[in-house]
Design a protein around this motif. Structure first.
Motif, PDB file in Angstrom:
ATOM      1  N   PHE A 173       0.836  -1.206   0.000  1.00  0.00           N
ATOM      2  CA  PHE A 173       0.000   0.000   0.000  1.00  0.00           C
ATOM      3  C   PHE A 173       0.866   1.250   0.000  1.00  0.00           C
ATOM      4  O   PHE A 173       0.654   2.183  -0.762  1.00  0.00           O
ATOM      5  CB  PHE A 173      -0.914  -0.024   1.231  1.00  0.00           C
ATOM      6  N   ARG A 176       5.323   3.622  -3.249  1.00  0.00           N
ATOM      7  CA  ARG A 176       4.883   4.416  -4.390  1.00  0.00           C
ATOM      8  C   ARG A 176       5.717   4.127  -5.637  1.00  0.00           C
ATOM      9  O   ARG A 176       5.508   4.725  -6.679  1.00  0.00           O
ATOM     10  CB  ARG A 176       4.916   5.914  -4.060  1.00  0.00           C
ATOM     11  N   LYS A 183       0.959  -3.654  -8.011  1.00  0.00           N
ATOM     12  CA  LYS A 183       0.459  -3.884  -6.660  1.00  0.00           C
ATOM     13  C   LYS A 183      -0.587  -4.994  -6.654  1.00  0.00           C
ATOM     14  O   LYS A 183      -0.575  -5.880  -5.810  1.00  0.00           O
ATOM     15  CB  LYS A 183      -0.170  -2.593  -6.104  1.00  0.00           C
ATOM     16  N   THR A 184      -1.511  -4.903  -7.612  1.00  0.00           N
ATOM     17  CA  THR A 184      -2.557  -5.917  -7.680  1.00  0.00           C
ATOM     18  C   THR A 184      -1.936  -7.294  -7.887  1.00  0.00           C
ATOM     19  O   THR A 184      -2.305  -8.258  -7.217  1.00  0.00           O
ATOM     20  CB  THR A 184      -3.511  -5.598  -8.843  1.00  0.00           C
TER      21      THR A 184
ATOM     22  N   GLU B 204      -5.256   9.441  -5.436  1.00  0.00           N
ATOM     23  CA  GLU B 204      -3.959   8.774  -5.492  1.00  0.00           C
ATOM     24  C   GLU B 204      -3.800   7.818  -4.302  1.00  0.00           C
ATOM     25  O   GLU B 204      -3.398   6.669  -4.442  1.00  0.00           O
ATOM     26  CB  GLU B 204      -2.876   9.865  -5.462  1.00  0.00           C
ATOM     27  N   LEU B 205      -4.169   8.311  -3.121  1.00  0.00           N
ATOM     28  CA  LEU B 205      -4.043   7.499  -1.908  1.00  0.00           C
ATOM     29  C   LEU B 205      -4.956   6.275  -1.959  1.00  0.00           C
ATOM     30  O   LEU B 205      -4.534   5.154  -1.682  1.00  0.00           O
ATOM     31  CB  LEU B 205      -4.372   8.355  -0.674  1.00  0.00           C
ATOM     32  N   HIS B 207      -6.222   4.842  -4.472  1.00  0.00           N
ATOM     33  CA  HIS B 207      -5.806   3.887  -5.506  1.00  0.00           C
ATOM     34  C   HIS B 207      -4.849   2.851  -4.926  1.00  0.00           C
ATOM     35  O   HIS B 207      -4.921   1.676  -5.271  1.00  0.00           O
ATOM     36  CB  HIS B 207      -5.074   4.600  -6.650  1.00  0.00           C
ATOM     37  N   GLN B 208      -3.944   3.316  -4.078  1.00  0.00           N
ATOM     38  CA  GLN B 208      -2.966   2.397  -3.500  1.00  0.00           C
ATOM     39  C   GLN B 208      -3.705   1.273  -2.776  1.00  0.00           C
ATOM     40  O   GLN B 208      -3.343   0.109  -2.878  1.00  0.00           O
ATOM     41  CB  GLN B 208      -2.022   3.114  -2.528  1.00  0.00           C
ATOM     42  N   ALA B 209      -4.752   1.635  -2.043  1.00  0.00           N
ATOM     43  CA  ALA B 209      -5.502   0.625  -1.295  1.00  0.00           C
ATOM     44  C   ALA B 209      -6.279  -0.277  -2.244  1.00  0.00           C
ATOM     45  O   ALA B 209      -6.235  -1.501  -2.146  1.00  0.00           O
ATOM     46  CB  ALA B 209      -6.453   1.303  -0.319  1.00  0.00           C
ATOM     47  N   PHE B 211      -5.888  -0.895  -5.432  1.00  0.00           N
ATOM     48  CA  PHE B 211      -5.095  -1.745  -6.322  1.00  0.00           C
ATOM     49  C   PHE B 211      -4.308  -2.797  -5.543  1.00  0.00           C
ATOM     50  O   PHE B 211      -4.024  -3.860  -6.064  1.00  0.00           O
ATOM     51  CB  PHE B 211      -4.180  -0.908  -7.211  1.00  0.00           C
ATOM     52  N   THR B 212      -3.946  -2.481  -4.310  1.00  0.00           N
ATOM     53  CA  THR B 212      -3.256  -3.493  -3.522  1.00  0.00           C
ATOM     54  C   THR B 212      -4.190  -4.654  -3.253  1.00  0.00           C
ATOM     55  O   THR B 212      -3.827  -5.811  -3.408  1.00  0.00           O
ATOM     56  CB  THR B 212      -2.763  -2.897  -2.201  1.00  0.00           C
ATOM     57  N   ASP B 213      -5.395  -4.342  -2.846  1.00  0.00           N
ATOM     58  CA  ASP B 213      -6.325  -5.422  -2.553  1.00  0.00           C
ATOM     59  C   ASP B 213      -7.724  -5.045  -3.022  1.00  0.00           C
ATOM     60  O   ASP B 213      -8.500  -4.472  -2.264  1.00  0.00           O
ATOM     61  CB  ASP B 213      -6.313  -5.710  -1.040  1.00  0.00           C
TER      62      ASP B 213
END
Lengths: 589, 702
Positions: A173, A176, A183-184, B204-205, B207-209, B211-213
């Motif tokens: 998470f 960057r 990431k996925t 942006e923030l 997205h990180q969450a 796309f991670t899961d």
């Protein structure tokens, strides 16, 4: 019981050891020997634990730069052929150098005694690994304190940058530098592995895949190159280049890769640690000391600064009977465990226990398995401004095209009390075939880390060109930025252990963790004492009474932390206090 | 804390809990005795603290302690500090037992509101609880309370949510708190927190969450909030009105002949009535439309005589659509003259959204009204009441000379064109970027909520672009993709298929109604061949389209004849704004009750209604009933007895009160109701009583 003297006294003043007959005599206080001592004592055996050195830990000790220098360069212990015994044949115990090509610059360092440098670094503990489990089970964890290794970085050859390793959900998470799709993909892979490990999902990854090389499996999962590299070298910690392996043996199987991944993931967040890895306060030397303390609590007798002059064999049969100490005293035991640096003379080959079963006539210890190049740097600057203890991996081929092995780097700070605050100790290691190859890689890594600007010539610095010999290496050493205060490079032999009447553990391996060493030690113990439990489960519950008996155990000096560098302790007191220490306790939540 | 399995209790556990219960009972009775005799001494207080430590959910004990604190504080020489400290300790004890105890957290708030305790102490306590369970919403609630009470800066709190999210982004509470803090900051400190910049950082923030899961929903919910922040404007504006600005309206009686030159879409069959509606349609529910905020200038009536009514199913004086009726009975009509009507609003600030934002743009509209002379030849012809919905009676409405005269129904949408554009470039950019990202995600991972989000993003983009589109060829560009996504979702997620079906219908209707060309495909001319009817009625036929919901009403305000038969409608919400509607076919749908027909109450022009082949009366439990007016609810009860129809059989009335509420204000001429379970002889006779104007019930002429 005998207290190790604090002042250096002539060898002749050794008081005699009482009693003189033991179940087991152990020479050398390395990690394996200390664990065996603790396990045998716990199993009720009478154990005498000797070390020719004035400190605990042997190849796993943490020493000041000057002590390290003399330890690495020490010649085989002195053996007097005049020490003869009437009753037994005295066979001199010969040693062989485990360390070679020692290169230290400068020889002198200010505040030398405030540093604790690990002899077999870099090494860490994973929160869920077998070393931690053993410490919990044996109760040794009570004697130790740990700090988290707060960052794990990987060197990217293309950019020449260190980027953080997205090793957990939270790290993915935060990272960057990874693309969103990456990431996925990465998280999907982690989840697949996790699901596979759940019992009901057995067979989620086919048996065929499990036996195939891990790198092929990662390719099959369509993971991009960068992520494959992260998984292989920073999480599964593969030693050799997996993409262009020289031999099939160097390839990590999917099965093992997944187990390493599982270990890594179950380590994250355990004990409220910030990351998967822990490092013991005051250095790795605390680990053997803690086991020795445990052994002492269980009745093991400790004598430091006590070299063994010769082995005693029964006249005629040549069977092992005991040891002759440098003090001249003869001590008898049915088992002997010796430090991997000693060589048992072939004349004692008959002493082999169960000789009828094994016809092999190998001298002890067995053949050298390979070499590991180790390096230690002392610097004034952290490699990453917001982290103090960190792990860096240079994957194969990242430093130069010839690089076939990973170079692993562990930076430690004042908060683990191995150096004064504001200073940093950096350990490096890589497996190698020969000394110059290994040292070239370490030098290239040091260059990449400490040069103010990335060297354009770093590729030539580790090339196989014969002209590029030690002369140019020392040139490179001079180029290092002023932040680099002290450097040591040395080569260590990796030897295998063997178990007979006279047994010996393997020398420190090239791994980042203690797991393989612990596994070998456990096997060793079970061979030495078949049927005896290796630290019975109840051990830790006995602790309260053990603590009471601690006071009476004068042979155990590990209660004074950092016994060899008296001022190291005070230095740690004023440490930068960055990061809470991690207590390793059985989880009761 | 989360995901802990519930294990069957063991016998020894049960014994222990029985022992605990008996101990608790003893304590409780002792406590209640103290409470009733108003004992507030030290021993009694300790007892209550002990009781609360075992059972923090015992509200009476918390209330007792509040009384005790008040009592102690009122004693002369009391030490408020120590008294309140004691309370904080009691709360901490209770929270140790159950850190999700409402009573305990509330009590702590109460103590703090007495002006006690240090911020540091509270923050330390919170850190402890939020470390133990970062998702404990009680702690988060309390944190907001303390932050507000002690004036902790919202920036600091925002930083805290960032930290918590970085530790574990699967935390609804943290994301939620973030949305609250940002809402405030965007509002109060717009200079330091420019919406455009903040929103793109937040995207942006999140997205990180995501796309991670992608399977973790907490990030998606925050994304939904962001999307809302991106597209919604606080300020309301007018999106449609009828009659359209600049139009010329021909008002004819129902008996008018087809010879009229005007387009059917720009004419209004007044059907004998002496008034015409003026409809204002806003982008959101607003209040404050009245004669002082809306000015209507015409020869027919004084602005102040008009009555603006909200067209809403609720009774809160707010609505998206408002109507006023312009009466022309008092004027001697000159058929050769065009009368100008001018409507203007927004000059005063009386019109506000539900959260108090005034109208963004002032609006002025002028239209002409002309009257069609009644055709004497046809005076004894059929009146509007004999409509047959058979397909043979409809002719495709194409190629007629009138077509060019049709007012583009979407012209109203673009009236903001002269003003600043409603959608800014950054909004469009954000949406385009999001769409691209989620298409990418969906190509890598199959994810229901991702599909839903993509559908919502595309819808938002199409809607925004429509407002910005200055050309006349406005189109919803992504309709096909959105429809495919919803169709897919219906299959993937059957438990929510009704929602997807409704969204599918709304998307489809947006597409149909967004341009004149699209609408024309669904417009048919009604000619009853059997009756050689020559009336010029245009029917919008949206039949057989699997519609589950009606929408885009703002583009359909002109419709007088609407065929929605053979769809899957369960509700007709939104239809209340279609004030011109005189003929409506709802047959063969899934309407389950008369309450679902509530919007019809507002349609005063409705003459012909077909609700046959629905499910009225089929289901004994009507879930919509709880949301709708009943004879017992206060709003309706007031005029329930006033109604003259009370003289009808009371038994029938109480049996069919739902039907009564819908039909009592209508002057239906023709009603089709067969094929509903509720229909029987008794019901028919009831209908005849409450609908005296009825000329035809199902197939029977009356």
């Amino acid at each position: 019981m005998l207290e190790p003297e604090t002042s250096s006294s002539p060898a002749t003043e050794f008081p005699p050891v009482e009693p003189t007959n033991f179940d087991m005599i152990i020479v050398g206080t390395g990690l394996q020997e200390s664990i065996i001592a603790a396990a045998a004592s716990t199993a009720g055996k009478s154990v005498l634990h000797l070390d020719p050195n004035p400190f605990y830990g042997s190849h796993f000790s943490s020493l000041s730069p000057s002590d390290l220098s003399s330890f690495l360069r020490s010649s085989p212990p002195y053996c007097s052929p005049s020490l003869l015994s009437d009753e037994y044949d005295a066979i001199p115990l010969s040693a062989r150098p485990l360390y070679s090509d020692v290169e230290i610059s400068p020889e002198e360092l200010e505040n030398c005694r405030r540093f604790c440098l690990d002899v077999s670094g870099p090494r860490v503990l994973f929160c869920a690994d077998s070393a931690i489990e053993l410490m919990l089970k044996s109760g040794v964890s009570h004697y130790l304190e740990f700090k988290s290794v707060d960052a794990s970085l990987i060197y990217e050859a293309e950019s020449g940058n260190l980027s953080s390793v997205p090793d957990s959900r939270a790290a993915i998470f935060k990272d960057r530098s990874l693309g969103l799709t990456e990431k996925t993909q990465l998280m999907k892979f982690f989840k697949l592995v996790q699901e596979h490990l759940e019992e009901e999902n057995e067979g989620l990854i086919s048996e065929e895949d499990m036996e195939s090389p891990f790198v092929e499996f990662l390719t099959k999962m369509r993971l991009p190159k960068k992520i494959k590299s992260i998984i292989l070298y920073s999480i599964a910690l593969a030693d050799y280049d997996q993409e262009n392996a020289e031999t099939g043996e160097d390839l990590l199987k999917t099965k093992d890769g997944i187990n390493r991944l599982a270990l890594y993931h179950s380590s994250i967040g355990r004990f409220n640690a910030q990351s998967a890895m822990l490092y013991p306060m005051y250095g790795q030397g605390e680990l053997p000391q803690a086991f020795c303390r445990r052994a002492a609590v269980k009745g093991c007798i400790y004598v430091l600064r006590m070299p063994v002059a010769a082995l005693l064999a029964e006249k005629g049969t040549g069977l092992y009977k005991g040891v002759k100490l440098k003090s001249g005293q003869d001590l008898l035991s049915s088992q002997l465990v010796i430090d991997p640096r000693f060589v048992v003379p072939p004349s004692l080959a008959l002493s082999r226990r169960g000789a009828s079963q094994e016809s092999s006539q190998d001298p002890i210890p067995a053949a050298v398995k390979g070499k590991v190049a180790r390096g230690i740097c002392i610097t004034r600057l952290s490699l990453k401004s917001d982290a103090s203890n960190l792990l860096i991996v240079f994957p194969p081929r990242s430093l130069c095209p010839e690089q076939a092995t990973s170079v692993r780097v562990l930076q430690l700070s004042g908060n683990v009390a191995v150096c004064p605050p504001g200073m940093f100790v950096t350990h490096l290691s890589t497996l190698c075939h020969d000394a110059s190859q290994g040292k070239r890689l370490l030098t290239a890594a040091i260059d990449a880390l400490f040069r103010d600007t990335m060297p354009g010539n770093s590729e030539t610095s580790c090339s196989e060109n014969p002209e590029d010999t030690s002369a140019s290496e020392s040139d490179n050493m001079k180029v290092h930025s002023s932040a680099l205060l002290w450097t040591a490079l040395y080569i260590q032999e990796i030897t295998e252990g063997s178990v007979q009447t006279i047994s010996s553990g393997p020398s420190p391996d090239g791994n980042l963790s203690y797991n393989d060493l612990i596994d070998v030690t456990k096997k060793m113990f079970q061979q030495l004492y078949p049927g005896q439990e290796f630290f019975p489960e109840k051990a830790s519950s006995e602790d309260p009474e053990d603590k009471n008996s601690d006071g009476g155990c004068r042979g155990d000096n590990s209660s004074e932390k950092n016994s060899d560098g008296g001022d190291g302790g005070s230095g740690s007191g004023s440490g930068n206090g960055n990061g809470n220490s991690v207590g390793v306790y059985p989880e009761y939540l | 804390m989360h995901g802990r399995p519930r294990n069957p209790s063991k016998p020894e556990d049960e014994e222990a809990s029985a022992a605990k219960a008996s101990k608790l009972r003893a304590l409780q009775s002792q406590f209640l005795h103290n409470h009733h005799s108003k004992l507030y001494d030290k021993g009694a207080l300790e007892l209550s603290a002990k009781l609360l430590e075992i059972n923090p959910e015992f509200y009476t004990a918390w209330n007792y302690r509040k009384l005790a604190v008040e009592h102690c504080l009122s004693q002369p020489g009391s030490d408020p500090e120590s008294i309140l400290n004691e309370e904080l300790r009691a709360v901490e004890g209770a929270l140790r037992q159950n850190f999700k105890s409402y009573g305990a957290w509330y009590h702590r708030k109460w103590v703090l509101s007495k002006g006690h305790s240090s911020v540091d102490h509270e923050m330390r306590l919170l850190d402890k609880f939020q470390k133990a369970d970062p998702r404990n919403f009680h702690a988060w609630n309390y944190r907001r309370f303390v932050a507000a009470l002690k004036n902790i800066s919202e920036e600091d709190e925002l930083k805290y949510t960032t930290d918590m999210i970085e530790r574990n982004f699967s935390n609804y509470s943290a994301w939620h708190n973030r949305s609250i803090l940002l809402s405030n900051l965007l509002k109060r400190k717009a200079e330091v927190f420019p919406k455009e910049k903040i929103l793109s950082e937040e995207y942006e923030l999140v997205h990180q969450a995501i796309f991670t899961d992608p399977d973790d929903q907490s990030g998606w919910f925050y994304h939904l909030w962001l999307l809302e922040q991106t597209v919604t404007k606080d300020a309301p504006w007018l999106i449609s009105c009828w009659p359209a600005s600049g139009s010329e309206l021909i008002i004819s009686d129902s008996k008018s002949a087809s010879s009229c030159t005007a387009s059917p879409l720009s004419s209004y069959f007044s059907d004998g009535r002496v008034e015409m509606p003026v409809i204002l349609y806003f982008n959101q529910a607003i209040k404050g439309v009245n004669t002082s905020t809306v000015t209507v200038r015409s020869v027919f009536a004084e602005s102040k005589d008009l009555v603006w009514r909200p067209l809403s199913l609720s009774n809160f004086g707010s609505a998206q659509a408002w109507v006023a009726f312009l009466k022309f009975s008092e004027v001697k009509i000159d058929y050769s003259m065009s009368y100008e009507v001018e409507v203007s609003l927004g000059d005063s600030s009386g019109i506000v959204s539900l959260n108090g934002c005034p109208l963004t743009h002032a609006f002025q509209s002028k239209f002409m009204v002309r009257f069609q002379q009644p055709d004497s030849r046809n005076t004894d012809g059929q009146n509007i009441g004999s409509i047959s919905w058979e397909d043979s009676n409809f002719q495709n409405y194409e190629g007629g000379p009138e077509q060019c005269n049709i007012i583009p129904p979407c012209i109203q949408l673009k009236m903001a064109k002269d003003h600043e554009p409603i959608a800014s470039k950054w909004q469009v950019d954000i949406l385009m970027n999001e769409i691209e990202l989620f298409r990418e995600l969906l190509s890598a991972a199959d994810c229901k909520i991702g599909k839903l989000t993509l559908a919502r993003l595309l819808t938002a983009l199409d809607t925004l672009m429509l407002y910005n589109d200055t050309s006349n060829s406005c189109q919803m560009r992504h309709t096909e993709e959105i429809l495919a996504l919803y169709t897919d979702l219906m299959k993937l997620d059957p438990s929510h298929s009704q929602y997807y079906r409704e969204e599918h219908s709304l998307t489809f209707l947006r597409q149909v109604s967004c341009s004149k060309e699209n609408l024309l495909r669904y417009c048919w001319l009604y000619r009853n061949s059997a009756l050689s009817d020559s009336r010029n009625l245009v029917c919008l036929r949206l039949n057989n389209l699997s519609l589950a919901r009606v929408g885009s009403i703002e583009n359909l305000l002109w419709v007088q004849m609407l065929d929605l038969s053979h769809n899957e409608l369960r509700s007709i919400e939104g239809l209340e704004a279609m004030q011109l509607l005189s003929c409506l076919n709802l047959s063969n749908n899934k309407i389950k009750s008369f309450t679902a027909l509530d919007p019809l109450r507002h349609l005063k022009s409705l003459k012909v209604l077909n609700i046959s082949q629905n499910e009225i009366g089929k289901h004994s439990v009507d879930t919509t009933r709880y949301l709708c007016s009943s004879p017992l609810s206060h709003t309706e009860a007031s005029d329930w007895r006033r109604s003259g129809l009370c003289s009808t059989d009371d038994a029938q009335l109480s049996k069919y009160w739902e039907a009564f509420l819908v039909f009592r204000d209508l002057t239906l001429v023709q009603l089709g109701i067969t094929g509903n379970k509720v229909v029987n002889e008794d019901f028919r006779s009831f209908l005849l009583k409450i609908l005296p104007t009825l000329e035809r019930l199902d197939d029977t002429n009356l």
